[in-house]
Design an enzyme around this catalytic site. Structure first.
Site, PDB file in Angstrom:
ATOM      1  N   GLU A  71       2.062  -0.106  -4.670  1.00 35.79           N
ATOM      2  CA  GLU A  71       1.076   1.024  -5.117  1.00 35.79           C
ATOM      3  C   GLU A  71       1.789   2.216  -5.377  1.00 35.79           C
ATOM      4  OE1 GLU A  71      -3.134   2.780  -4.161  1.00 35.79           O
ATOM      5  OE2 GLU A  71      -1.801   2.452  -2.676  1.00 35.79           O
ATOM      6  N   ASP A  73       0.654  -1.279  -0.041  1.00 37.23           N
ATOM      7  CA  ASP A  73      -0.035   0.135  -0.112  1.00 37.23           C
ATOM      8  C   ASP A  73       0.995   1.191  -0.001  1.00 37.23           C
ATOM      9  OD1 ASP A  73      -2.928   0.927   0.260  1.00 37.23           O
ATOM     10  OD2 ASP A  73      -2.062   1.826   2.084  1.00 37.23           O
ATOM     11  N   HIS A 131     -10.426  -1.168  -6.041  1.00 40.92           N
ATOM     12  CA  HIS A 131     -11.484  -0.489  -4.880  1.00 40.92           C
ATOM     13  C   HIS A 131     -11.420   0.971  -4.507  1.00 40.92           C
ATOM     14  CE1 HIS A 131      -7.508  -0.798  -3.098  1.00 40.92           C
ATOM     15  NE2 HIS A 131      -8.073  -0.185  -1.862  1.00 40.92           N
TER      16      HIS A 131
END
Ligand code: ISL
Length: 538
Positions: free
Chosen positions: A273, A205, A335
């Site tokens: 990411e 992340d 998402h």
């Protein structure tokens, strides 16, 4: 390193599928998905033909940011199950020949994580320095001008210890201090914990956020900011992201992952990411001597206008920016982003599927895109996304991409036995997995066919990529390996067009169309994508 086709590692050949666990399948009737639910739906993924599953966070969490606020990195959130359920799911995935990637959230923990509880307990706490604490500015305000990605100052005042702590996202997500060696070691142990359990890698992340400039200078003001953009974009995140020290950490992650497997089927993969312009993005691959992540996520299909000329430029510039040893990748949905079918409609979502699965590089499919879930309007009283609630009215809500999977015509679409935590797509009675599985013309059948074709084709999985021309309607390119030569022609428009075949080739056969397959008649129909086998002209 140059691999023969059979020796190419799985993450280059394979296709990744993202599961958002709260919304995949509920097994215990609380309206929220869970691990046992995922296990019960693995047939869907085997039949679809994906190679790896990436699970958004499943760790204990107060759910302020739906799992991206982790309160214990080495356990499972009770809503989702327990470690035993996890081990069973992992074994079931492996038994089907698939891989499992977890979501590693290194930039911040939850404010309920015992590390933060201890850190905030006193200025002398041994864990004080595991987070980023600073005295107020001389005027008593926050230490600098940084703005949280979710709006408002990045600093939260802590009255008992009279200092501010940094949070790039919610105040319930304090940023970890990666400059502290003990924190670093503890977070490396987290990776070991899951690698030892047998996971095949991680999606990391906000990797480019994890280190901040040492003296925390103000970020420059963005002169192009306009009303309607997020508050975050008022500043350029020059000093709060993409610091050189983060690359060293990324290389350490990779060195650890590499200790766990070196064969083409045993390598553990790291996906970062990272939102950055190409040239800075490419640095996250590292160098052949000191590699970093295998795949820095490439979100340009999500961020670009749906226009063939624009996409041709984006694809060419991305390909050109890659270091020689680097392997590309493409993402169509997540998402966090609006659904592709909501953006461009189902006819073009089919063309997008063909694009995603025929570009050079590893594709990531987001759950629900394979059945073409489109716009879902979330009533005001059901909005759950903290980003949307904090900055309402500017169209950044993420709930619309997080609605539950509709499986069949049973109540609540077979997702749950009770009202789900977010509404279903309103067309679920006609748009669900069971119905589309029976329908040869459905977008699900198209995804299955394309994945099968991709798996059987060296040109599509590992072959060279050659862009042909694009115009206002058509994007075309070739994939080649040895004597296999495929032409992909995508019609973004609603006009019929004449198929143009390269001068040095002839059509051998049509392998796939986004519309019902027909004999080649020299036409490309409106909204049609085609995969055509070519022969060299003699
Ligand atoms: O910068 C962005 C796009 O230009 C954002 O989408 C940003 O990348 C995103 O907010 C970061 O996302 C990840 O970290 C967040 C979490 O809320 C998201 O769900 C997650 O994907 C904080 O952990």
């Amino acid at each position: 390193m140059i691999y023969k086709e059979s020796a190419a590692p799985w993450w280059k050949r394979g296709v990744i599928y993202q599961i958002y666990p709260r919304s995949f399948q509920d097994s215990d009737g609380d309206g929220i998905g869970d691990l046992a639910g995922i296990e019960s739906r693995l047939d869907h993924l085997s039949l679809l033909g994906v190679d790896a599953i990436w699970l958004s966070p499943v760790f204990p969490s107060p759910m302020a940011d739906f799992g991206y606020d982790v309160a214990d990195y080495c356990d499972i959130e009770p809503l989702f199950g327990d470690l035993e359920d996890f081990d069973r799911l992992l074994a079931a995935i492996h038994q089907r020949g698939m891989k499992l990637l977890l979501d590693y959230v290194p930039n911040h923990s939850s404010d309920r994580h015992p590390w933060f509880v201890e850190s905030r307990s006193s200025r002398d706490s041994p864990k004080r320095d595991w987070y980023i604490w600073r005295d107020p500015a001389p005027n008593g305000g926050p230490p600098n001008n940084w703005i949280s990605d979710f709006g408002g100052s990045s600093w939260e005042w802590d009255e008992p210890t009279r200092q501010y702590y940094l949070h790039a996202f919610l105040k319930e997500q304090p940023d970890l201090n990666w400059r502290n060696p003990d924190l670093r070691a503890a977070m490396m142990d987290v990776l070991r914990f899951w690698l030892d359990r047998g996971v095949d890698g991680f999606r990391i992340d906000v990797l480019w956020h994890i280190v901040k400039a040492a003296d925390l200078p103000d970020n420059p003001v963005n002169p192009d900011w306009r009303k309607g953009q997020t508050e975050r974009d008022r500043l350029i995140q020059l000093h709060s992201t993409d610091q050189p020290e983060a690359h060293a950490i990324s290389a350490d992650f990779r060195a650890l992952a590499d200790q766990y497997g070196s064969g083409p089927d045993s390598q553990r993969v790291l996906i970062g990411e990272i939102f950055l312009p190409n040239e800075r993005h490419a640095h996250w691959y590292g160098t052949p001597e000191r590699p970093q992540v295998h795949l820095p996520f490439n979100f340009q299909l999500i961020e670009s206008r749906w226009d063939p000329v624009e996409l041709r430029r984006v694809i060419a510039e991305y390909e050109a920016s890659l270091p020689a040893f680097a392997w590309p990748n493409w993402v169509l949905g997540s998402h966090d982003a609006p659904r592709i079918a909501a953006r461009i409609g189902e006819a073009q979502a089919r063309v997008a599927a063909m694009l995603l699965l025929t570009l050079r590089g590893t594709p990531t499919i987001y759950q629900g895109d394979e059945i073409g879930i489109g716009q879902v309007d979330i009533p005001a009283d059901r909005i759950r996304d903290p980003q949307d609630l904090r900055q309402p009215g500017i169209g950044i809500g993420r709930d619309r991409a997080r609605t539950p999977m509709p499986w069949n015509a049973a109540p609540f679409a077979g997702f749950s036995t009770t009202e789900p935590w977010l509404p279903l797509n309103p067309d679920w009675p006609s748009r669900n997995v069971a119905l589309q599985a029976e329908d040869r013309g459905s977008i699900l059948s198209l995804y299955r066919d394309l994945l099968k074709l991709r798996r059987s084709s060296g040109a599509l999985t590992l072959g060279a990529f050659l862009l042909a021309d694009a115009d206002k309607d058509i994007l075309a390119y070739e994939r080649r390996q040895d004597d296999e030569r495929l032409l992909i022609v995508l019609n973004f428009g609603t006009r019929e067009r004449v198929l143009i075949v390269p001068a040095d080739a002839r059509i051998d056969s049509v392998l796939a169309s986004t519309l019902p397959l027909r004999d080649m008649d020299g036409r490309v129909l409106p909204n049609e994508g085609l995969i055509i086998r070519l022969r060299d002209a003699v």
